[in-house]
Design an enzyme around this catalytic site. Structure first.
Site, PDB file in Angstrom:
ATOM      1  N   ASP A   1       0.846  -1.205   0.000  1.00 45.59           N
ATOM      2  CA  ASP A   1       0.000   0.000   0.000  1.00 45.59           C
ATOM      3  C   ASP A   1       0.876   1.249   0.000  1.00 45.59           C
ATOM      4  O   ASP A   1       0.561   2.257  -0.646  1.00 45.59           O
ATOM      5  CB  ASP A   1      -0.903   0.005   1.250  1.00 45.59           C
ATOM      6  CG  ASP A   1      -2.214   0.755   1.047  1.00 45.59           C
ATOM      7  OD1 ASP A   1      -2.351   1.436   0.018  1.00 45.59           O
ATOM      8  OD2 ASP A   1      -3.090   0.665   1.924  1.00 45.59           O
TER       9      ASP A   1
ATOM     10  N   CYS B   1      -3.945   5.279  -2.281  1.00 45.88           N
ATOM     11  CA  CYS B   1      -4.507   4.375  -3.279  1.00 45.88           C
ATOM     12  C   CYS B   1      -4.592   5.114  -4.613  1.00 45.88           C
ATOM     13  O   CYS B   1      -5.123   6.229  -4.672  1.00 45.88           O
ATOM     14  CB  CYS B   1      -5.889   3.898  -2.850  1.00 45.88           C
ATOM     15  SG  CYS B   1      -6.693   2.902  -4.110  1.00 45.88           S
TER      16      CYS B   1
HETATM   17  P1  HMG Z   1      -9.969  -5.454 -16.095  1.00 46.59           P
HETATM   18  O1  HMG Z   1      -9.359  -4.542 -17.105  1.00 46.59           O
HETATM   19  O2  HMG Z   1     -11.447  -5.446 -15.935  1.00 46.59           O
HETATM   20  O3  HMG Z   1      -9.455  -6.959 -16.272  1.00 46.59           O
HETATM   21  O4  HMG Z   1      -9.302  -5.125 -14.701  1.00 46.59           O
HETATM   22  P2  HMG Z   1      -9.541  -7.997 -17.416  1.00 46.59           P
HETATM   23  O5  HMG Z   1      -9.758  -9.326 -16.778  1.00 46.59           O
HETATM   24  O6  HMG Z   1     -10.496  -7.533 -18.487  1.00 46.59           O
HETATM   25  O7  HMG Z   1      -8.063  -7.993 -18.019  1.00 46.59           O
HETATM   26  C1  HMG Z   1      -7.545  -6.882 -18.735  1.00 46.59           C
HETATM   27  C2  HMG Z   1      -6.058  -7.098 -18.994  1.00 46.59           C
HETATM   28  O8  HMG Z   1      -5.326  -7.137 -17.751  1.00 46.59           O
HETATM   29  C3  HMG Z   1      -5.720  -8.407 -19.678  1.00 46.59           C
HETATM   30  O9  HMG Z   1      -4.535  -8.184 -20.424  1.00 46.59           O
HETATM   31  C4  HMG Z   1      -5.408  -9.341 -18.550  1.00 46.59           C
HETATM   32  O10 HMG Z   1      -4.556 -10.399 -18.926  1.00 46.59           O
HETATM   33  C5  HMG Z   1      -4.673  -8.418 -17.598  1.00 46.59           C
HETATM   34  P3  HMG Z   1      -4.578  -7.817 -22.003  1.00 46.59           P
HETATM   35  O11 HMG Z   1      -5.301  -8.977 -22.616  1.00 46.59           O
HETATM   36  O12 HMG Z   1      -5.350  -6.523 -22.101  1.00 46.59           O
HETATM   37  O13 HMG Z   1      -3.138  -7.697 -22.362  1.00 46.59           O
HETATM   38  N1  HMG Z   1      -4.811  -8.824 -16.198  1.00 46.59           N
HETATM   39  C6  HMG Z   1      -3.782  -9.038 -15.361  1.00 46.59           C
HETATM   40  N2  HMG Z   1      -2.442  -8.959 -15.528  1.00 46.59           N
HETATM   41  C7  HMG Z   1      -1.682  -9.254 -14.435  1.00 46.59           C
HETATM   42  N3  HMG Z   1      -2.185  -9.600 -13.233  1.00 46.59           N
HETATM   43  C8  HMG Z   1      -3.509  -9.684 -13.041  1.00 46.59           C
HETATM   44  C9  HMG Z   1      -4.349  -9.382 -14.138  1.00 46.59           C
HETATM   45  N4  HMG Z   1      -5.690  -9.370 -14.272  1.00 46.59           N
HETATM   46  C10 HMG Z   1      -5.964  -9.014 -15.533  1.00 46.59           C
HETATM   47  N5  HMG Z   1      -3.992 -10.024 -11.847  1.00 46.59           N
HETATM   48  C11 HMG Z   1      -8.482  -5.839 -12.575  1.00 46.59           C
HETATM   49  C12 HMG Z   1      -9.655  -5.835 -13.523  1.00 46.59           C
HETATM   50  C13 HMG Z   1      -8.970  -6.338 -11.226  1.00 46.59           C
HETATM   51  C14 HMG Z   1      -7.405  -6.771 -13.096  1.00 46.59           C
HETATM   52  C15 HMG Z   1      -7.934  -4.392 -12.484  1.00 46.59           C
HETATM   53  O14 HMG Z   1      -8.995  -3.537 -12.203  1.00 46.59           O
HETATM   54  C16 HMG Z   1      -6.866  -4.216 -11.443  1.00 46.59           C
HETATM   55  O15 HMG Z   1      -5.779  -4.752 -11.570  1.00 46.59           O
HETATM   56  N6  HMG Z   1      -7.164  -3.435 -10.389  1.00 46.59           N
HETATM   57  C17 HMG Z   1      -6.246  -3.271  -9.277  1.00 46.59           C
HETATM   58  C18 HMG Z   1      -6.344  -1.873  -8.711  1.00 46.59           C
HETATM   59  C19 HMG Z   1      -5.452  -1.786  -7.510  1.00 46.59           C
HETATM   60  O16 HMG Z   1      -4.490  -2.515  -7.370  1.00 46.59           O
HETATM   61  N7  HMG Z   1      -5.759  -0.844  -6.602  1.00 46.59           N
HETATM   62  C20 HMG Z   1      -4.966  -0.651  -5.411  1.00 46.59           C
HETATM   63  C21 HMG Z   1      -5.111  -1.768  -4.429  1.00 46.59           C
HETATM   64  S1  HMG Z   1      -6.618  -1.668  -3.475  1.00 46.59           S
HETATM   65  C22 HMG Z   1      -6.230  -0.551  -2.204  1.00 46.59           C
HETATM   66  O17 HMG Z   1      -5.173   0.053  -2.219  1.00 46.59           O
HETATM   67  C23 HMG Z   1      -7.174  -0.409  -1.040  1.00 46.59           C
HETATM   68  C24 HMG Z   1      -6.670  -1.127   0.216  1.00 46.59           C
HETATM   69  O18 HMG Z   1      -5.416  -0.644   0.626  1.00 46.59           O
HETATM   70  C25 HMG Z   1      -7.690  -0.933   1.362  1.00 46.59           C
HETATM   71  C26 HMG Z   1      -8.092   0.527   1.575  1.00 46.59           C
HETATM   72  O19 HMG Z   1      -7.199   1.372   1.801  1.00 46.59           O
HETATM   73  O20 HMG Z   1      -9.270   0.792   1.478  1.00 46.59           O
HETATM   74  C27 HMG Z   1      -6.536  -2.654  -0.025  1.00 46.59           C
HETATM   75 MG    MG Z   2      -5.086   1.127   1.803  1.00 48.15          MG
END
Ligand code: HMG
Ligand code: MG
Length: 301
Positions: free
Chosen positions: A19, A243
């Site tokens: 994070d 984030c």
């Molecule tokens: P999407 O675009 O809907 O996914 O994203 P998709 O399934 O359609 O895939 C699109 C492309 O991404 C494809 O590649 C997949 O292969 C690839 P392309 O065919 O276009 O070349 N892909 C991946 N590649 C590597 N690793 C993966 C992966 N998944 C798909 N796992 C998705 C949906 C969930 C993947 C996207 O929205 C995402 O990665 N989001 C993450 C956002 C994030 O990390 N945010 C920060 C963390 S959360 C946070 O900080 C809050 C927290 O701290 C608590 C708080 O503070 O509240 C936890």
């Molecule tokens: Mg957080």
């Protein structure tokens, strides 16, 4: 004198390497990430979130999490975890040899859509096979719920909504639900109200509090959470973080500040404050910025 209901012990869940670093715009070297985790591994921490297996298009900074996990010196007794939002992420996390994964949902539709590109209902469906496969690999699964007080897109969030999503993640098989005040707008009364609602659905033994410190309320909110029987606190060394999908949200509460609080309340963590502060100084220098922890600043004078 009224007896306090603070626990004898609490657990610090260090999220700095994930994070804390995920929001940095300049690419941080693998060696610096590894050095940070290695230093944190000598502090007594038992939980270190070391990376994130999300889409590199969404969070480029975490793209090298597999190399980071490959290079760290793993210390016995520490669980190194990573985020895994879907099966692609889970498979990568398993290949990287993590000890635990975390799925992450939200109590608000707006944040769910912006952060993981799906509705809350869709996210639960997507998480089901992730949890099943993780458990089949003997990995523990943690569940995050974001926006437990308010959402940058949808505004105030009802405690009942947080309770509902928490229960759904817990029922999938998560051992712990971490409740995120993602944009750091909570105050102790709101935290209590939210925890009262959630603990009716998920026992407080299985809850963690995850405070960002945008409005400087995190320490007060953690005291409120301790008073509501929460025993696990997420924090980030040197107060790093934010984030990428919650604009304006600042870092997590600093681990050093939480340790100072818990030490003062006589709550044991087994974590050495000075060693954490030293790791915080290292990463702050590597990033070329001031340490965000007030306690670390005071200790360095
Ligand atoms: P999407 O675009 O809907 O996914 O994203 P998709 O399934 O359609 O895939 C699109 C492309 O991404 C494809 O590649 C997949 O292969 C690839 P392309 O065919 O276009 O070349 N892909 C991946 N590649 C590597 N690793 C993966 C992966 N998944 C798909 N796992 C998705 C949906 C969930 C993947 C996207 O929205 C995402 O990665 N989001 C993450 C956002 C994030 O990390 N945010 C920060 C963390 S959360 C946070 O900080 C809050 C927290 O701290 C608590 C708080 O503070 O509240 C936890
Ligand atoms: Mg957080």
């Amino acid at each position: 004198m009224q007896k306090s209901n603070y626990p004898k012990q609490a657990t610090i869940y260090e999220v700095g390497p994930r994070d804390g670093l995920q929001n940095e715009s300049g690419l941080i070297s693998i060696d610096d990430k590894v050095e940070l985790i290695n230093q944190l591994s000598t502090t007594g921490l038992k939980h270190i979130e070391a990376g994130s297996f999300v889409s590199p298009k969404w969070v480029p900074q975490m793209a090298n999490s597999n190399q980071v996990l490959d290079k760290i010196n793993r210390a016995q007794g520490i669980r190194y975890s990573a985020l895994a939002p879907n099966l692609i992420g889970l498979d990568a996390a398993v290949d990287a040899g993590v000890d635990e994964v975390a799925i992450f949902g939200a109590a608000s539709e707006g944040f769910s859509k912006k952060n993981i590109n799906c509705s809350i209902d869709e996210s639960i469906e997507r998480f089901k096979p992730v949890v099943d496969k993780a458990l089949a690999h003997n990995l523990k699964v943690r569940g995050y719920v974001s926006c437990v007080i308010a959402c940058p897109y949808d505004g105030a969030i009802e405690p009942e909504k947080v309770a509902d999503v928490s229960q759904r993640l817990f029922d999938l098989g998560c051992y712990e639900i971490s409740l995120g005040d993602t944009i750091g707008v909570g105050t102790p009364n709101k935290i209590r109200e939210m925890l009262n609602a959630v603990s009716k659905k998920v026992s407080s033994d299985a809850l963690a509090i995850h405070c960002h410190d945008t409005y400087g309320q995190a320490i007060a909110n953690i005291v409120a959470a301790l008073e509501c029987s929460v025993r696990t606190i997420d924090s980030s060394v040197a107060g790093l973080g934010g984030c990428p999908y919650a604009q304006g949200a600042s870092g997590n509460v600093a681990t050093e500040d939480v340790l100072y609080l818990l030490n003062g309340l006589g709550i044991q963590t087994g974590v050495d404050l000075e060693k954490v502060a030293s790791a915080g100084d290292f990463i702050s220098k590597a990033l070329g910025r001031d340490n965000q922890s007030k306690v670390a600043k005071a200790l360095s004078k």
